[in-house]
Design a protein around this motif. Structure first.
Motif, mmCIF file in Angstrom:
data_model
loop_
_atom_site.group_PDB
_atom_site.id
_atom_site.type_symbol
_atom_site.label_atom_id
_atom_site.label_comp_id
_atom_site.label_asym_id
_atom_site.label_seq_id
_atom_site.Cartn_x
_atom_site.Cartn_y
_atom_site.Cartn_z
ATOM 1 N N ILE A 62 0.846 -1.205 0.000
ATOM 2 C CA ILE A 62 0.000 0.000 0.000
ATOM 3 C C ILE A 62 0.883 1.258 0.000
ATOM 4 C CG2 ILE A 62 -1.887 1.220 1.187
ATOM 5 C CD1 ILE A 62 -2.689 -1.639 0.481
ATOM 6 N N LEU A 63 1.944 1.214 0.818
ATOM 7 C CA LEU A 63 2.844 2.377 0.873
ATOM 8 C C LEU A 63 3.501 2.598 -0.486
ATOM 9 C CD1 LEU A 63 4.566 2.111 4.355
ATOM 10 C CD2 LEU A 63 2.949 3.836 3.566
ATOM 11 N N ASN A 64 3.950 1.482 -1.061
ATOM 12 C CA ASN A 64 4.557 1.506 -2.397
ATOM 13 C C ASN A 64 3.635 2.179 -3.396
ATOM 14 O OD1 ASN A 64 6.878 0.656 -3.546
ATOM 15 N ND2 ASN A 64 6.528 -1.509 -3.084
ATOM 16 N N PHE A 65 2.411 1.705 -3.371
ATOM 17 C CA PHE A 65 1.402 2.223 -4.312
ATOM 18 C C PHE A 65 1.183 3.718 -4.093
ATOM 19 C CE2 PHE A 65 -3.147 3.227 -4.940
ATOM 20 C CZ PHE A 65 -3.188 3.104 -6.308
ATOM 21 N N SER A 66 1.044 4.096 -2.830
ATOM 22 C CA SER A 66 0.743 5.503 -2.560
ATOM 23 C C SER A 66 1.924 6.401 -2.944
ATOM 24 C CB SER A 66 0.306 5.668 -1.103
ATOM 25 O OG SER A 66 1.144 6.520 -0.411
ATOM 26 N N GLN A 67 3.165 5.875 -2.719
ATOM 27 C CA GLN A 67 4.345 6.660 -3.110
ATOM 28 C C GLN A 67 4.424 6.821 -4.629
ATOM 29 O OE1 GLN A 67 7.655 4.682 -1.253
ATOM 30 N NE2 GLN A 67 7.890 6.351 0.209
ATOM 31 N N LEU A 68 4.153 5.702 -5.316
ATOM 32 C CA LEU A 68 4.204 5.757 -6.789
ATOM 33 C C LEU A 68 3.123 6.700 -7.325
ATOM 34 C CD1 LEU A 68 4.753 1.995 -7.589
ATOM 35 C CD2 LEU A 68 6.204 3.837 -8.414
ATOM 36 N N GLU A 69 1.948 6.612 -6.752
ATOM 37 C CA GLU A 69 0.817 7.446 -7.193
ATOM 38 C C GLU A 69 1.118 8.927 -7.015
ATOM 39 O OE1 GLU A 69 -2.714 7.080 -8.331
ATOM 40 O OE2 GLU A 69 -1.447 5.532 -9.236
ATOM 41 N N SER A 70 1.737 9.266 -5.862
ATOM 42 C CA SER A 70 1.989 10.684 -5.597
ATOM 43 C C SER A 70 3.309 11.142 -6.224
ATOM 44 C CB SER A 70 2.018 10.931 -4.087
ATOM 45 O OG SER A 70 3.038 10.127 -3.531
ATOM 46 N N GLY A 71 4.031 10.195 -6.860
ATOM 47 C CA GLY A 71 5.289 10.543 -7.532
ATOM 48 C C GLY A 71 6.418 10.774 -6.538
ATOM 49 N N LYS A 72 6.213 10.262 -5.313
ATOM 50 C CA LYS A 72 7.248 10.505 -4.287
ATOM 51 C C LYS A 72 8.278 9.379 -4.228
ATOM 52 C CE LYS A 72 4.596 13.428 -1.159
ATOM 53 N NZ LYS A 72 3.482 13.229 -0.250
ATOM 54 N N ARG A 73 8.033 8.325 -4.947
ATOM 55 C CA ARG A 73 8.960 7.194 -4.881
ATOM 56 C C ARG A 73 10.273 7.570 -5.561
ATOM 57 N NH1 ARG A 73 8.698 1.067 -4.699
ATOM 58 N NH2 ARG A 73 10.934 0.673 -4.735
ATOM 59 N N LYS A 74 11.350 7.433 -4.799
ATOM 60 C CA LYS A 74 12.678 7.738 -5.356
ATOM 61 C C LYS A 74 13.334 6.418 -5.759
ATOM 62 C CE LYS A 74 12.874 12.250 -4.459
ATOM 63 N NZ LYS A 74 11.438 12.378 -4.737
ATOM 64 N N PHE A 75 13.874 6.390 -6.940
ATOM 65 C CA PHE A 75 14.549 5.169 -7.399
ATOM 66 C C PHE A 75 16.056 5.370 -7.317
ATOM 67 C CE2 PHE A 75 10.474 5.184 -9.628
ATOM 68 C CZ PHE A 75 10.010 3.912 -9.300
ATOM 69 N N SER A 76 16.740 4.352 -6.877
ATOM 70 C CA SER A 76 18.192 4.495 -6.947
ATOM 71 C C SER A 76 18.698 3.428 -7.929
ATOM 72 C CB SER A 76 18.814 4.386 -5.556
ATOM 73 O OG SER A 76 19.001 3.072 -5.187
ATOM 74 N N PHE A 77 19.138 3.921 -9.050
ATOM 75 C CA PHE A 77 19.507 3.022 -10.150
ATOM 76 C C PHE A 77 20.934 2.496 -9.990
ATOM 77 C CE2 PHE A 77 16.158 5.691 -11.874
ATOM 78 C CZ PHE A 77 15.315 4.726 -12.397
ATOM 79 N N GLN A 78 21.065 1.259 -10.302
ATOM 80 C CA GLN A 78 22.398 0.646 -10.294
ATOM 81 C C GLN A 78 22.361 -0.543 -11.251
ATOM 82 O OE1 GLN A 78 22.922 -1.798 -6.650
ATOM 83 N NE2 GLN A 78 21.087 -0.740 -5.960
ATOM 84 N N ASN A 79 23.560 -1.048 -11.567
ATOM 85 C CA ASN A 79 23.599 -2.212 -12.450
ATOM 86 C C ASN A 79 22.961 -3.398 -11.748
ATOM 87 O OD1 ASN A 79 24.896 -0.665 -14.200
ATOM 88 N ND2 ASN A 79 26.749 -1.930 -14.357
ATOM 89 N N THR A 80 22.033 -4.020 -12.438
ATOM 90 C CA THR A 80 21.302 -5.119 -11.814
ATOM 91 C C THR A 80 21.299 -6.311 -12.756
ATOM 92 O OG1 THR A 80 19.908 -3.459 -10.774
ATOM 93 C CG2 THR A 80 19.057 -5.707 -10.797
ATOM 94 N N ASN A 81 21.613 -7.466 -12.211
ATOM 95 C CA ASN A 81 21.604 -8.678 -13.033
ATOM 96 C C ASN A 81 20.268 -9.394 -12.818
ATOM 97 O OD1 ASN A 81 21.982 -11.088 -14.300
ATOM 98 N ND2 ASN A 81 23.966 -11.547 -13.348
ATOM 99 N N LEU A 82 19.498 -9.492 -13.892
ATOM 100 C CA LEU A 82 18.158 -10.089 -13.763
ATOM 101 C C LEU A 82 18.224 -11.571 -13.391
ATOM 102 C CD1 LEU A 82 15.939 -8.536 -16.603
ATOM 103 C CD2 LEU A 82 15.827 -8.126 -14.156
ATOM 104 N N ASN A 83 19.293 -12.256 -13.817
ATOM 105 C CA ASN A 83 19.465 -13.683 -13.448
ATOM 106 C C ASN A 83 19.463 -13.832 -11.928
ATOM 107 O OD1 ASN A 83 19.595 -15.050 -15.854
ATOM 108 N ND2 ASN A 83 21.784 -14.704 -16.133
ATOM 109 N N GLU A 84 20.276 -12.980 -11.303
ATOM 110 C CA GLU A 84 20.419 -13.019 -9.831
ATOM 111 C C GLU A 84 19.102 -12.641 -9.163
ATOM 112 O OE1 GLU A 84 23.428 -10.421 -8.237
ATOM 113 O OE2 GLU A 84 24.942 -11.559 -9.393
ATOM 114 N N LEU A 85 18.528 -11.552 -9.702
ATOM 115 C CA LEU A 85 17.295 -11.029 -9.095
ATOM 116 C C LEU A 85 16.191 -12.099 -9.096
ATOM 117 C CD1 LEU A 85 15.968 -7.490 -9.463
ATOM 118 C CD2 LEU A 85 14.379 -9.349 -9.835
#
Ligand code: ADP
Length: 517
Positions: A345-368
């Motif tokens: 719910i918090l995730n959703f509300s943050q995304l909806e209000s545009g408050k969600r901050k993303f921190s981008f980094q190299n990510t391996n989808l295999n591992e994820l």
């Protein structure tokens, strides 16, 4: 909701459509009226044209009368004067002049012998309503009235008064009416007809045409007719060249009808747009209220379990260390469930209000993918799922917020578990194309129909038509969260699903070419 929508529909219908429909019906009614008015206007115009032709015929004969009177008053040779005038009057074959007592004053004829005699004229006058006395009285009052008498041979006798040396005398002109129209009146009729009208003349009850202003083109039918001046049994007709009166009236009405049609269409379109928007808002309001009750329900279940097991432990109901451990395990599991609901719910509300901050980094989808499956391992085992991860041979690297993408994949695996019935199989595939990396989560669950697929990414939307989907707990925000996360990574989400067969969600992301420091 259906009932209130129906009510709204009826209300819109009553407020907007009904009055406008009444208006259209009224307008259609008045169009017939205005058509009639336009027809009347044109008819009056045509009447005026025919009236002017009759007036002209009268003027011609009055001109002749004036000439006879003028020339006879200045010339002693009555007979000769009359003969010379007669030659210049086309269609007239004979002139008699007599006084009120039928004494002949002069007589001139183009034919050698004539079968009309004064006594005959006197007799004929006696049999009609024409009275010589009345013609003289009119004349004395300044009005020269012209009357016509029909003769047996089909010609007419025109009677009018002229003055001769201070006295009134009666003139009787024998004319051939057909010739009179075709020679004397023709130039004027041509002029009046011009480019706009056909002017025609008829004789007798059968309407035999004896004249047409256009010799090449004789109109098939003439809608407007009027008696021809004083000539009994002769009729004048007029018709428009290009269009009939009803064509003209219909042209006007057509324009009115088209405007009404366009206005109605715009109105209906407006109503449709309003209706659609209101319907959407109502559906959204309904979904929001479902969301609140779903979330409350989802929170209440783990809370109830947690408090029940804590109470059992407090009361010492778990006797053995194994039982105590089992209770702790359940409390832990339910706490995690609660945390994940609140996080969602918090995730959703943050995304909806545009408050969600993303921190981008190299990510391996295999591992994820591996990590997510590991976090579900106990759950999958407990529920007797078969699962499989197809990893790519090389690391599949994207620039991403690891936590957010994990959330997205967790949501999809969570759904795959929730919406699987008898066949409990989950496959997770990671791979890459030329410039795209993908992760695909497939199940052999209940599937989603084509019509529902359009809506499942909408916030609060839940499929409620099938039993399992209806029973499975959820808030309706999971896929909306996934979509927003994927789009924040410039990726895309697609779905392949068939009811009863299974569902496969595919997330695609741009592959990195160069490393992020
Ligand atoms: P919910 O909390 O209801 O699961 P989601 O946004 O995650 O909400 O999903 C929306 C709807 O999409 C669900 O209610 C469900 O009907 C349908 N859905 C999602 N994933 C699947 C799946 N793997 N199989 C079948 N239906 C699914």
């Amino acid at each position: 909701m259906e009932a209130s929508l129906r009510k709204l529909y009826l209300l819109i219908l009553a407020i907007i459509i009904l009055p406008s429909l009444i208006f259209v019906v009224y307008e259609l009614g008045t169009i017939r009226e205005s058509e009639k008015i336009i027809e009347d206007i044109y008819t009056n115009q045509l009447d005026a044209v025919l009236y002017s032709i009759n007036q002209y015929a009268e003027d011609v004969v009055s001109g002749w009368a004036n000439r006879i009177s003028n020339e006879q008053n200045t010339n002693d040779e009555l007979q000769e004067t009359l003969s010379s005038i007669l030659v210049e009057m086309p269609s007239v074959s004979l002139i008699y002049q007599f006084d009120s007592l039928f004494n002949q004053i002069s007589f001139s004829s183009l034919k050698d012998s004539t079968n009309i005699h004064l006594q005959q004229i006197e007799l004929m006058l006696g049999a009609t309503e024409i009275s010589i006395g009345r013609l003289i009285t009119y004349f004395k009052n300044g009005y020269r009235k012209i009357e016509a008498l029909d003769l047996d041979d089909g010609s007419q006798l025109l009677l009018f008064v002229s003055s001769f040396r201070g006295n009134q005398i009666i003139n009787a002109l024998n004319i051939d009416s057909k010739e009179f129209i075709n020679t004397v009146l023709d130039p004027k009729l041509q002029e009046i007809a011009g480019e706009r009208f056909f002017i025609t003349a008829y004789f007798g009850a059968e309407g035999q045409m004896i004249y047409s202003s256009d010799k090449q083109h004789i109109p098939e039918s003439v809608t407007h007719k009027k008696t021809f001046w004083v000539l009994d049994d002769y009729y004048l007709g007029i018709e428009m060249r290009d269009k009939t009166i009803s064509d003209l009236a219909w042209e006007r009405s057509k324009k009115d009808l088209m405007i009404i049609g366009v206005v109605e269409l715009v109105l209906l379109l407006g109503v449709w747009i309003i209706f659609r928007n209101v319907k959407k808002q109502m559906e959204l309001a309904q979904m929001k209220s479902d969301f609140v009750s779903n979330v409350s329900h989802e929170i209440r279940t783990p809370l109830a379990l947690i408090s029940m097991y804590i109470e059992s432990l407090e009361r010492g109901m778990a006797k053995t260390p194994e039982k105590i451990n089992e209770y702790y395990g359940i409390i832990m599991q339910e706490t995690q469930r609660l945390t994940s609901i609140v996080n969602k719910i918090l995730n959703f509300s943050q995304l909806e209000s545009g408050k969600r901050k993303f921190s981008f980094q190299n990510t391996n989808l295999n591992e994820l993918a591996e990590n997510v499956v590991a976090s579900f391992k106990v759950n999958l085992e407990n529920q007797k799922f078969q699962w499989n991860i197809e990893q790519a041979n090389d690391p599949v690297e994207i620039v991403a917020d690891k936590e957010a993408i994990t959330d997205a994949v967790v949501n999809l695996v969570d759904n795959a578990i929730k919406y699987s019935a008898e066949k409990k199989k989950i496959n997770i595939k990671v791979g890459m194309g030329e410039d795209k990396a993908f992760i695909e989560i497939s199940d052999s669950g209940i599937g989603i129909s084509k019509s529902e697929q359009k809506h499942i990414f909408d916030k609060f939307y839940r499929v409620t038509d099938r039993n399992l989907a209806h029973k499975a707990k959820g808030s309706g925000v999971g896929l909306s969260i996934v979509k927003q996360i994927v789009e924040a990574h410039e990726g895309s989400i697609s779905i392949k699903s068939k009811p009863g067969v299974g569902t496969s969600f595919r997330l695609e992301f741009p592959l990195i070419k160069k490393q992020i420091p």
